[in-house]
Design a protein around this motif. Structure first.
Motif, mmCIF file in Angstrom:
data_model
loop_
_atom_site.group_PDB
_atom_site.id
_atom_site.type_symbol
_atom_site.label_atom_id
_atom_site.label_comp_id
_atom_site.label_asym_id
_atom_site.label_seq_id
_atom_site.Cartn_x
_atom_site.Cartn_y
_atom_site.Cartn_z
ATOM 1 N N SER A 184 0.973 -1.242 -0.111
ATOM 2 C CA SER A 184 -0.045 0.142 0.022
ATOM 3 C C SER A 184 0.932 1.244 -0.114
ATOM 4 O O SER A 184 1.671 1.570 0.983
ATOM 5 C CB SER A 184 -0.855 0.133 1.336
ATOM 6 N N LEU A 185 0.699 2.052 -1.028
ATOM 7 C CA LEU A 185 1.308 3.250 -1.126
ATOM 8 C C LEU A 185 0.346 4.270 -1.098
ATOM 9 O O LEU A 185 -0.384 4.650 -2.237
ATOM 10 C CB LEU A 185 2.419 3.360 -2.569
ATOM 11 N N GLU A 186 0.541 5.119 0.060
ATOM 12 C CA GLU A 186 -0.562 6.291 0.155
ATOM 13 C C GLU A 186 0.282 7.673 0.368
ATOM 14 O O GLU A 186 1.393 7.415 0.864
ATOM 15 C CB GLU A 186 -1.476 5.821 1.268
ATOM 16 N N LYS A 187 -0.584 8.500 0.586
ATOM 17 C CA LYS A 187 -0.207 9.829 1.021
ATOM 18 C C LYS A 187 -1.114 10.114 2.130
ATOM 19 O O LYS A 187 -2.184 10.046 2.104
ATOM 20 C CB LYS A 187 -0.312 10.755 -0.050
ATOM 21 N N ALA A 188 -0.531 10.688 3.304
ATOM 22 C CA ALA A 188 -1.037 11.381 4.246
ATOM 23 C C ALA A 188 -1.852 12.586 3.931
ATOM 24 O O ALA A 188 -1.044 13.418 3.168
ATOM 25 C CB ALA A 188 -0.441 11.635 5.480
ATOM 26 N N THR A 189 -3.155 12.805 3.969
ATOM 27 C CA THR A 189 -3.619 13.966 3.450
ATOM 28 C C THR A 189 -4.696 14.518 4.442
ATOM 29 O O THR A 189 -4.957 13.920 5.590
ATOM 30 C CB THR A 189 -4.847 13.584 2.349
ATOM 31 N N ASN A 190 -5.048 15.591 4.262
ATOM 32 C CA ASN A 190 -6.036 16.424 4.966
ATOM 33 C C ASN A 190 -6.746 17.468 4.404
ATOM 34 O O ASN A 190 -6.501 18.152 3.325
ATOM 35 C CB ASN A 190 -5.188 17.334 6.200
ATOM 36 N N GLU A 191 -8.170 17.160 4.362
ATOM 37 C CA GLU A 191 -9.238 18.187 3.972
ATOM 38 C C GLU A 191 -9.148 19.674 4.489
ATOM 39 O O GLU A 191 -9.362 19.663 5.586
ATOM 40 C CB GLU A 191 -10.357 17.389 3.684
ATOM 41 N N ILE A 192 -9.312 20.565 3.802
ATOM 42 C CA ILE A 192 -9.562 21.807 4.164
ATOM 43 C C ILE A 192 -10.650 22.674 3.579
ATOM 44 O O ILE A 192 -10.715 22.487 2.108
ATOM 45 C CB ILE A 192 -8.299 22.585 4.364
ATOM 46 N N ASP A 193 -11.360 23.618 4.092
ATOM 47 C CA ASP A 193 -12.496 24.278 3.580
ATOM 48 C C ASP A 193 -12.030 25.822 3.685
ATOM 49 O O ASP A 193 -11.734 26.285 4.942
ATOM 50 C CB ASP A 193 -13.698 24.102 4.136
ATOM 51 N N ILE A 194 -11.708 26.354 2.481
ATOM 52 C CA ILE A 194 -11.253 27.846 2.790
ATOM 53 C C ILE A 194 -12.433 28.843 2.104
ATOM 54 O O ILE A 194 -13.099 28.326 1.219
ATOM 55 C CB ILE A 194 -10.057 27.930 1.975
ATOM 56 N N ARG A 195 -12.226 29.919 2.557
ATOM 57 C CA ARG A 195 -13.307 31.062 1.947
ATOM 58 C C ARG A 195 -13.178 31.309 0.619
ATOM 59 O O ARG A 195 -13.929 31.984 -0.220
ATOM 60 C CB ARG A 195 -13.331 32.288 2.906
#
Length: 159
Positions: A39-50
């Protein structure tokens, strides 16, 4: 054949524990296993911006993990099981090599680096066989000079 995300390497894949050093490898094959999945993945984070009505994803570090089934058979002594158990019990890294073919095949490719056992669960004993789930993830490990060691691509070169 190169290693790709979520790829099942199949029966030709090989997993080794390096009990030597990177310069003088001593590879013990983990041979009581089923197909190896990388398993080759990337650590990600979702953000909501104005500035945008859409959710954006920030991409972080890569995450490498391995999974397979490990089999214990009555009357068979496996030289690598103590290494796997020590990693599970002590959270100690194992210097591993994972290849898409045998290490004797020039051009075989995969990864080399420190992994730690994160799952070594077992099922009920059936017909004198114990099946375990073996999962490993990239571990924090340091070389003799105190430098952090990463899992790196590895290709078997001609002798």
């Amino acid at each position: 054949m190169s290693l790709t995300k979520g790829q099942k390497l199949g029966r030709m894949a090989k997993m080794y524990i390096n009990t030597g050093t990177d310069e003088a490898e001593v590879l013990l094959e983990v041979d009581m296993i089923d197909d190896v999945e990388v398993s080759l993945e990337k650590a990600t984070n979702e953000i909501d911006i104005r500035a945008s009505g859409n959710t954006k994803t920030t991409v972080g570090n890569r995450k490498i993990s391995l999974s397979t089934k490990y089999y214990e058979l009555a009357g068979y002594t496996d030289a690598v099981k103590p290494e796997l158990m020590a990693s599970w019990n002590d959270d100690s890294p194992i210097n591993m090599v994972v290849l898409n073919q045998d290490v004797s095949v020039v051009g075989a490719e995969g990864f080399r680096g420190p992994f730690v056992v994160t799952n070594f669960g077992k099922t009920e004993n059936v017909n004198e066989q114990q099946t375990r789930t073996l999962e490993l993830a990239e571990a924090i490990a340091f070389d003799d000079d105190g430098n952090l060691v990463d899992v790196v691509p590895y290709v078997v070169e001609a002798p």
